[in-house]
Scaffold this motif. Structure first.
Motif, mmCIF file in Angstrom:
data_model
loop_
_atom_site.group_PDB
_atom_site.id
_atom_site.type_symbol
_atom_site.label_atom_id
_atom_site.label_comp_id
_atom_site.label_asym_id
_atom_site.label_seq_id
_atom_site.Cartn_x
_atom_site.Cartn_y
_atom_site.Cartn_z
ATOM 1 N N ARG A 159 17.457 -10.704 -1.858
ATOM 2 C CA ARG A 159 16.013 -10.605 -2.025
ATOM 3 C C ARG A 159 15.546 -9.177 -1.792
ATOM 4 O O ARG A 159 14.676 -8.670 -2.517
ATOM 5 N N LEU A 160 16.094 -8.514 -0.775
ATOM 6 C CA LEU A 160 15.745 -7.103 -0.547
ATOM 7 C C LEU A 160 16.140 -6.236 -1.739
ATOM 8 O O LEU A 160 15.391 -5.343 -2.149
ATOM 9 N N GLN A 161 17.310 -6.489 -2.293
ATOM 10 C CA GLN A 161 17.769 -5.698 -3.433
ATOM 11 C C GLN A 161 16.901 -5.942 -4.664
ATOM 12 O O GLN A 161 16.616 -5.007 -5.419
ATOM 13 N N LEU A 162 16.490 -7.200 -4.862
ATOM 14 C CA LEU A 162 15.621 -7.493 -6.007
ATOM 15 C C LEU A 162 14.257 -6.825 -5.859
ATOM 16 O O LEU A 162 13.604 -6.532 -6.858
ATOM 17 N N TRP A 163 13.829 -6.595 -4.667
ATOM 18 C CA TRP A 163 12.578 -5.885 -4.432
ATOM 19 C C TRP A 163 12.797 -4.376 -4.397
ATOM 20 O O TRP A 163 11.907 -3.630 -3.989
ATOM 21 N N GLU A 164 13.976 -3.958 -4.806
ATOM 22 C CA GLU A 164 14.336 -2.541 -4.978
ATOM 23 C C GLU A 164 14.348 -1.774 -3.658
ATOM 24 O O GLU A 164 14.009 -0.593 -3.600
ATOM 25 N N VAL A 165 14.746 -2.467 -2.591
ATOM 26 C CA VAL A 165 14.968 -1.765 -1.325
ATOM 27 C C VAL A 165 16.281 -0.993 -1.451
ATOM 28 O O VAL A 165 17.307 -1.558 -1.829
ATOM 29 N N PRO A 166 16.283 0.315 -1.180
ATOM 30 C CA PRO A 166 17.495 1.118 -1.337
ATOM 31 C C PRO A 166 18.645 0.595 -0.474
ATOM 32 O O PRO A 166 18.435 0.032 0.607
ATOM 33 N N GLU A 167 19.842 0.803 -0.959
ATOM 34 C CA GLU A 167 21.031 0.380 -0.226
ATOM 35 C C GLU A 167 21.118 1.084 1.124
ATOM 36 O O GLU A 167 21.591 0.508 2.124
ATOM 37 N N ALA A 168 20.641 2.333 1.159
ATOM 38 C CA ALA A 168 20.672 3.080 2.432
ATOM 39 C C ALA A 168 19.766 2.415 3.469
ATOM 40 O O ALA A 168 20.088 2.391 4.675
ATOM 41 N N THR A 202 7.546 0.906 6.770
ATOM 42 C CA THR A 202 7.456 1.365 5.381
ATOM 43 C C THR A 202 8.867 1.502 4.803
ATOM 44 O O THR A 202 9.832 1.791 5.512
ATOM 45 N N ILE A 203 8.925 1.310 3.495
ATOM 46 C CA ILE A 203 10.184 1.455 2.762
ATOM 47 C C ILE A 203 9.997 2.555 1.722
ATOM 48 O O ILE A 203 8.996 2.573 0.989
ATOM 49 N N THR A 204 10.942 3.457 1.671
ATOM 50 C CA THR A 204 10.886 4.536 0.673
ATOM 51 C C THR A 204 11.555 4.062 -0.612
ATOM 52 O O THR A 204 12.723 3.648 -0.608
ATOM 53 N N TRP A 218 0.850 -1.190 0.000
ATOM 54 C CA TRP A 218 0.000 0.000 0.000
ATOM 55 C C TRP A 218 0.890 1.245 0.000
ATOM 56 O O TRP A 218 1.945 1.273 0.636
ATOM 57 N N ILE A 219 0.433 2.266 -0.726
ATOM 58 C CA ILE A 219 1.175 3.535 -0.773
ATOM 59 C C ILE A 219 0.853 4.322 0.495
ATOM 60 O O ILE A 219 -0.281 4.761 0.704
ATOM 61 N N GLU A 220 1.841 4.472 1.350
ATOM 62 C CA GLU A 220 1.657 5.245 2.575
ATOM 63 C C GLU A 220 1.819 6.740 2.325
ATOM 64 O O GLU A 220 1.070 7.541 2.876
ATOM 65 N N TYR A 264 8.154 -6.445 5.020
ATOM 66 C CA TYR A 264 8.441 -6.393 6.451
ATOM 67 C C TYR A 264 9.011 -7.740 6.919
ATOM 68 O O TYR A 264 9.984 -7.796 7.680
ATOM 69 N N SER A 265 8.428 -8.842 6.431
ATOM 70 C CA SER A 265 8.932 -10.178 6.795
ATOM 71 C C SER A 265 10.340 -10.391 6.242
ATOM 72 O O SER A 265 11.197 -11.002 6.891
#
Length: 435
Positions: A211-220, A234-236, A133-135, A161-162
């Motif tokens: 897996r986080l990187q493939l879901w485009e979670v920023p390196e920061a 939430t992830i930006t 969901w878009i927060e 989150y998991s």
């Protein structure tokens, strides 16, 4: 009775003599006719009624006009047209002017109108790889400029989150195994077990991080997990590109799924200009060719572009071919949707040329009138190449030095057509009408 019989005999003798004399004269006329056959040069025709042809001067029995001499021409000419002879007074009355066919250095110039479009190679879509969901929307306007790495939106995702928690567990196991492996253990077997545990923990940590990187979670954000050791609700998501948002399909609170197009971002550092060329202009287009571009209302300022691609198909309705120009737009001088003027120049060297006013184009054929001798004008079929300004390039039909009619061609063509019909009528009739 004797006297009457004698008189009758004398009359019969006289009649017989006159009859014989008449026959002799008839035979003489036939002989004379056979010795002097009539030719086309002896024919006279009515200018208004071509079917009225005579072997001697006179008047037309229909309209009363004087019959004119039908000239025989040595030139083959054009079907339906005939050479025309005019005296000086007639030439001045029709205002006939001629020009000498010559060679000139020709620079072709193609002018057309183009439309500025997005460079399709620089349009990027923002598509999620996970549901959620878009927060919060950090970019909420179409047309807004976005820099690479700038935040686009904040996403809440139970799956994400998991994944963070799994990463933190793997990180904890790796740090524990690493600390144990660094302690001094004399037992070699136990040491090998600890080394194996460290290797497995490192592989697990790398897998959860990937897996986080493939879901485009920023390196920061990954670095924050390493430091704070707590998952974020939430992830930006940051923009992987720089450019302008040209379409936006998301709002705050909206649920998104993998593959949805949330935004489209276009980099306007370069733009395309799409222009059209007519069929006869196509041979003068070349990929890599430089062109001049002028914005509407500012023709004094010239910009330069390059023909990047020539499309392989025609527009069936306009009979034009589209070609694409790439233009640098680093200073944002061109906006998609702008109309611009396009000019393409190309030199084709020395070519045989004639003035455009000399050409008579019927749609099926093109021809000119040449002055073969003073006052003698002959129609000649020609084949034309491209047009340069007010001149046509001549491919076939003329040679340098010939004189072509440039003014008065309409009246000259009308007279040539009339005489052509008269000649055809005389040939088809095969008989002469005497008056």
């Amino acid at each position: 009775l004797v006297k009457e019989s004698a008189a009758a005999a004398d009359a019969e003798t006289a009649a017989t003599g006159e009859s014989d004399q008449a026959m002799d004269h008839s035979n003489m006329d036939m002989d004379a006719t056979s010795e002097q056959p009539m030719t086309q040069s002896d024919a006279y025709v009515c200018p208004m009624h071509p079917s009225i042809v005579s072997d001697e001067p006179g008047e037309c029995p229909i309209c009363g006009m004087d019959l004119v001499l039908m000239q025989k021409s040595d030139e083959a000419g054009i079907a339906g047209r005939a050479p025309v002879k005019l005296n000086n007074d007639q030439i001045q009355l029709i205002n006939i002017r001629t020009e000498t066919v010559r060679k000139e250095d020709i620079d072709l110039e193609l002018r057309t109108v183009g439309v500025v479009e997005y460079n399709e190679e620089q349009i990027h879509s923002i598509n999620p790889r996970i549901n959620g969901w878009i927060e919060k929307l950090h970019v909420n306007k179409t047309g807004q400029y976005v820099s690479k790495g700038a935040p686009l939106f904040s996403l809440y995702s139970p799956s994400l989150y998991s994944a963070q928690k799994e990463y933190l567990l793997a990180l904890s196991e790796y740090e524990t195994a690493k600390n144990l492996s660094e302690t001094s253990i004399p037992d070699k077997g136990e040491k090998l077990i600890l080394e194996g545990r460290l290797k497995n923990a490192a592989e697990l940590l790398e897998a959860t991080k990937n897996r986080l990187q493939l879901w485009e979670v920023p390196e920061a954000e990954i670095q924050r997990l390493n430091t704070e050791k707590t998952p974020s609700k939430t992830i930006t998501i940051n923009s992987p590109y720089s450019g302008y948002v040209i379409t936006k399909h998301i709002e705050e609170g909206m649920r998104i799924n993998p593959g949805m197009t949330l935004m489209r971002i276009a980099d306007l550092g370069t733009v395309w200009i799409l222009a059209d060329a007519y069929e006869y202009e196509i041979p003068f287009l070349e990929q890599g060719q430089k062109v001049s571009i002028y914005k509407h209302g500012t023709d004094s300022k010239e910009f330069t572009g390059t023909i990047d691609y020539i499309y392989p198909y025609m527009n069936e309705k306009t009979r034009t071919l589209k070609f694409r120009i790439v233009v640098d737009n680093s200073d944002s001088r061109f906006a998609p949707g702008n109309y611009v003027n396009v000019k393409i120049s190309k030199s084709i060297g020395s070519q045989l040329v004639i003035n455009e006013t000399a050409v008579i184009d019927t749609g099926e054929r093109r021809y000119v009138f040449i002055e073969s001798e003073p006052g003698h004008f002959v129609p000649v079929l020609i084949s034309l190449g491209p047009k340069a300004g007010d001149k046509f390039v001549v491919e076939h039909g003329l040679t340098a030095g010939q004189k072509v009619v440039t003014d008065g061609t309409f009246l000259l063509d009308s007279e040539s057509q009339l005489r052509g019909k008269q000649a055809q009528s005389a040939d088809s009739d095969g008989t002469q009408h005497n008056h």
